[in-house]
Design an enzyme around this catalytic site. Sequence first.
Site, PDB file in Angstrom:
ATOM      1  N   HIS A 171       0.819  -1.215   0.000  1.00 49.99           N
ATOM      2  CA  HIS A 171       0.000   0.000   0.000  1.00 49.99           C
ATOM      3  C   HIS A 171       0.856   1.270   0.000  1.00 49.99           C
ATOM      4  O   HIS A 171       0.499   2.266   0.643  1.00 49.99           O
ATOM      5  CB  HIS A 171      -0.922  -0.034   1.224  1.00 49.99           C
ATOM      6  CG  HIS A 171      -2.170   0.769   1.092  1.00 49.99           C
ATOM      7  ND1 HIS A 171      -2.167   2.139   1.055  1.00 49.99           N
ATOM      8  CD2 HIS A 171      -3.464   0.400   0.989  1.00 49.99           C
ATOM      9  CE1 HIS A 171      -3.414   2.578   0.957  1.00 49.99           C
ATOM     10  NE2 HIS A 171      -4.217   1.538   0.905  1.00 49.99           N
ATOM     11  N   ALA A 172       1.983   1.265  -0.724  1.00 51.56           N
ATOM     12  CA  ALA A 172       2.814   2.480  -0.793  1.00 51.56           C
ATOM     13  C   ALA A 172       2.065   3.567  -1.568  1.00 51.56           C
ATOM     14  O   ALA A 172       1.384   3.289  -2.557  1.00 51.56           O
ATOM     15  CB  ALA A 172       4.128   2.168  -1.483  1.00 51.56           C
ATOM     16  N   TYR A 173       2.207   4.801  -1.090  1.00 54.40           N
ATOM     17  CA  TYR A 173       1.681   5.972  -1.792  1.00 54.40           C
ATOM     18  C   TYR A 173       2.855   6.612  -2.535  1.00 54.40           C
ATOM     19  O   TYR A 173       3.857   6.978  -1.922  1.00 54.40           O
ATOM     20  CB  TYR A 173       1.136   7.003  -0.806  1.00 54.40           C
ATOM     21  CG  TYR A 173      -0.030   6.558   0.047  1.00 54.40           C
ATOM     22  CD1 TYR A 173      -1.342   6.756  -0.368  1.00 54.40           C
ATOM     23  CD2 TYR A 173       0.176   5.981   1.304  1.00 54.40           C
ATOM     24  CE1 TYR A 173      -2.415   6.386   0.427  1.00 54.40           C
ATOM     25  CE2 TYR A 173      -0.899   5.611   2.107  1.00 54.40           C
ATOM     26  CZ  TYR A 173      -2.185   5.817   1.666  1.00 54.40           C
ATOM     27  OH  TYR A 173      -3.246   5.455   2.458  1.00 54.40           O
ATOM     28  N   ASP A 237     -10.569   5.795  -6.164  1.00 54.87           N
ATOM     29  CA  ASP A 237     -10.423   4.726  -5.172  1.00 54.87           C
ATOM     30  C   ASP A 237     -11.078   3.541  -5.861  1.00 54.87           C
ATOM     31  O   ASP A 237     -12.166   3.115  -5.510  1.00 54.87           O
ATOM     32  CB  ASP A 237     -11.118   5.110  -3.858  1.00 54.87           C
ATOM     33  CG  ASP A 237     -10.808   4.109  -2.751  1.00 54.87           C
ATOM     34  OD1 ASP A 237     -10.121   3.112  -3.032  1.00 54.87           O
ATOM     35  OD2 ASP A 237     -11.271   4.326  -1.618  1.00 54.87           O
ATOM     36  N   GLU A 300      -1.985  -0.422  -5.628  1.00 58.28           N
ATOM     37  CA  GLU A 300      -2.119  -1.654  -4.853  1.00 58.28           C
ATOM     38  C   GLU A 300      -2.458  -2.843  -5.760  1.00 58.28           C
ATOM     39  O   GLU A 300      -3.635  -3.133  -5.987  1.00 58.28           O
ATOM     40  CB  GLU A 300      -3.240  -1.487  -3.816  1.00 58.28           C
ATOM     41  CG  GLU A 300      -3.180  -0.204  -3.005  1.00 58.28           C
ATOM     42  CD  GLU A 300      -4.522   0.086  -2.331  1.00 58.28           C
ATOM     43  OE1 GLU A 300      -5.123  -0.833  -1.772  1.00 58.28           O
ATOM     44  OE2 GLU A 300      -4.962   1.245  -2.399  1.00 58.28           O
TER      45      GLU A 300
HETATM   46  C1  G6D Z   1      -7.559   1.489   0.211  1.00 65.64           C
HETATM   47  O1  G6D Z   1      -9.555   1.349  -1.162  1.00 65.64           O
HETATM   48  C2  G6D Z   1      -9.058   1.657   0.125  1.00 65.64           C
HETATM   49  C3  G6D Z   1      -9.424   3.033   0.548  1.00 65.64           C
HETATM   50  O2  G6D Z   1     -10.830   3.191   0.494  1.00 65.64           O
HETATM   51  C4  G6D Z   1      -8.913   3.264   1.947  1.00 65.64           C
HETATM   52  O3  G6D Z   1      -9.321   4.492   2.415  1.00 65.64           O
HETATM   53  C5  G6D Z   1      -7.402   3.162   1.936  1.00 65.64           C
HETATM   54  O4  G6D Z   1      -7.055   1.896   1.469  1.00 65.64           O
HETATM   55  C6  G6D Z   1      -6.789   3.402   3.291  1.00 65.64           C
HETATM   56  O5  G6D Z   1      -6.918   2.003  -0.833  1.00 65.64           O
END
Ligand code: G6D
Length: 335
Positions: A171-173, A237, A300
């Site tokens: 989940h890296a941004y 999202d 992701e």
């Molecule tokens: C994920 O899809 C979800 C988002 O809705 C959530 O807010 C985030 O993780 C923290 O990307």
Amino acid sequence: MSEPSITVLPIYQTNLKKIILKNDELEVVLLNYGARLHQIFAPDKHGHMENVLLSYDKLEDVLTDQSYFGATVGPVAGRIRDGLWNEQQLEKNSGKHHIHGGTNGWSFQFWDVEIFKTPQSVGVVFYLKDTSSGYPGPIITTVTYRLIKNKLEMTTTANSPVETICNPTNHAYFNLSGDGKRDIETHQLQVQLDSMLELDHEHLPTGERIKRKALPLDFYKPRTLSEILSHYPKGLDDVFLLSNPKLSKNILTLSEEISGRQLAIATTNKSVVLFSTTGFDADFSINGKKMHSNYGLAIEPQEIPDIVHFPAFGSINLHPGQERISQTNYEFSQL
Ligand code: G6D
């Protein structure tokens, strides 16, 4: 050419360990908490090395993280409707649904660390025997990060002695401007997608797909995030179903013209969730600024969310004795 190096730094008065992989082209900083990608330093078009991830300024903030910064997410990424798989009730940690492995998921556990070195690469293997997420288990999992030239390879394995489910992601941004100088609107995104999943008001799949041609814009062509966000004012999202993903083909590219950085991603996963942080304002400090809307793009790669309720899309069941392996490669270059 200098030798690639690995450094392991225990962080004083915490159980945190920083692992630094470095070669002539990239520097990758990982954490044992959540097997996280904390920072990636990559060169801009002038060779200037800067961080291309959103990263907590205070390292200890990672220990109270609720937003999965750089984290390995598991056993199952995304939402599971009503937290239900067969008769199994998983934790309802997002309203009446389950999300991202629950409050004791893989992002919030300390992983064991083993480093390795080969003539061309340096890397780290994170190990976890998960008995605390509440999923049937134990689930024995590893995440291996290997740095080779301008590429970071991430491989995840999992097995369990009992029937369970598993669909991890990272989940890296990303923010390629360098140290978060500019927001993501200056970036360009291109995704080789077949379709997008239709989501309901709670962000759960309805089971319908939206075909590529029916989308407001064609993601096959590079588009600025500012154009994309004009079509998606609440932000992205969303679940992109990828067109024939394989490791020999980059399926997604993100670039930023001003810095000249480009990231190309190849994956074995069938979909990628893109989350543009739109509306995500928070009080902690990220790359010297308060966390704010459109600051980063979470990329992701994973199997389709809530797939346990849509068997036609496939399965994430992990059978006893089965080894599940997925891989995502991140390649950095200059435009
Ligand atoms: C994920 O899809 C979800 C988002 O809705 C959530 O807010 C985030 O993780 C923290 O990307």
